[in-house]
Write a protein that holds these residues in place. Structure first.
Motif, PDB file in Angstrom:
ATOM      1  N   LEU A   8      -4.959   9.521  -2.958  1.00  0.00           N
ATOM      2  CA  LEU A   8      -3.669   9.225  -3.586  1.00  0.00           C
ATOM      3  C   LEU A   8      -3.842   8.285  -4.776  1.00  0.00           C
ATOM      4  N   ILE A   9      -4.728   7.308  -4.644  1.00  0.00           N
ATOM      5  CA  ILE A   9      -4.995   6.393  -5.762  1.00  0.00           C
ATOM      6  C   ILE A   9      -5.598   7.168  -6.933  1.00  0.00           C
ATOM      7  N   GLU A  10      -6.540   8.054  -6.626  1.00  0.00           N
ATOM      8  CA  GLU A  10      -7.148   8.874  -7.673  1.00  0.00           C
ATOM      9  C   GLU A  10      -6.095   9.761  -8.344  1.00  0.00           C
ATOM     10  N   LEU A  11      -5.228  10.369  -7.550  1.00  0.00           N
ATOM     11  CA  LEU A  11      -4.168  11.224  -8.083  1.00  0.00           C
ATOM     12  C   LEU A  11      -3.237  10.435  -9.001  1.00  0.00           C
ATOM     13  N   ALA A  12      -2.906   9.223  -8.602  1.00  0.00           N
ATOM     14  CA  ALA A  12      -2.000   8.380  -9.394  1.00  0.00           C
ATOM     15  C   ALA A  12      -2.588   8.026 -10.760  1.00  0.00           C
ATOM     16  N   GLU A  63       7.980  11.158  -6.631  1.00  0.00           N
ATOM     17  CA  GLU A  63       7.305  10.560  -7.778  1.00  0.00           C
ATOM     18  C   GLU A  63       7.190   9.049  -7.657  1.00  0.00           C
ATOM     19  N   GLU A  64       8.221   8.407  -7.107  1.00  0.00           N
ATOM     20  CA  GLU A  64       8.222   6.945  -7.014  1.00  0.00           C
ATOM     21  C   GLU A  64       7.053   6.445  -6.171  1.00  0.00           C
ATOM     22  N   LEU A  65       6.655   7.222  -5.181  1.00  0.00           N
ATOM     23  CA  LEU A  65       5.486   6.878  -4.371  1.00  0.00           C
ATOM     24  C   LEU A  65       4.236   6.776  -5.250  1.00  0.00           C
ATOM     25  N   ILE A  66       4.039   7.741  -6.127  1.00  0.00           N
ATOM     26  CA  ILE A  66       2.866   7.747  -6.999  1.00  0.00           C
ATOM     27  C   ILE A  66       2.945   6.611  -8.022  1.00  0.00           C
ATOM     28  N   TYR A  67       4.129   6.356  -8.566  1.00  0.00           N
ATOM     29  CA  TYR A  67       4.276   5.240  -9.512  1.00  0.00           C
ATOM     30  C   TYR A  67       3.956   3.905  -8.830  1.00  0.00           C
ATOM     31  N   THR A  68       4.384   3.754  -7.578  1.00  0.00           N
ATOM     32  CA  THR A  68       4.102   2.535  -6.824  1.00  0.00           C
ATOM     33  C   THR A  68       2.605   2.384  -6.586  1.00  0.00           C
ATOM     34  N   ILE A  69       1.951   3.443  -6.178  1.00  0.00           N
ATOM     35  CA  ILE A  69       0.498   3.416  -5.959  1.00  0.00           C
ATOM     36  C   ILE A  69      -0.218   3.075  -7.257  1.00  0.00           C
TER      37      ILE A  69
END
Length: 75
Positions: A8-12, A63-69
């Motif tokens: 998930l960090i890599e995706l973000a 999307e907010e999950l990815i922005y937070t990560i």
């Protein structure tokens, strides 16, 4: 199924390597772009897999999950 934190960090933090959105983070690319790829076929390999994941995230309003990560785990 448990999400993989590192993935998930890599995706973000992953950026588009080609095309109209070259250099943009995948999260910042509009949903319609991913929908078009879904219809035409995602690229092979890691990029295609990440684009499929991002499409699912966007159509499910996460999307907010990815922005937070992206913010919490800056590179």
């Amino acid at each position: 199924m448990q999400p993989n934190k590192e993935k998930l960090i890599e995706l973000a933090h992953y950026k588009m390597p080609f095309g109209k959105y070259k250099g943009d983070y995948l999260i910042d690319i509009p949903e319609y772009y991913y929908t078009w790829f879904k219809q035409k076929g995602f690229p092979e390999g890691k990029l295609g897999f990440m684009m499929q994941q991002m499409h699912e995230i966007k159509i499910n309003g996460l999307e907010e999950l990815i922005y937070t990560i992206k913010k919490q785990f800056s590179k």
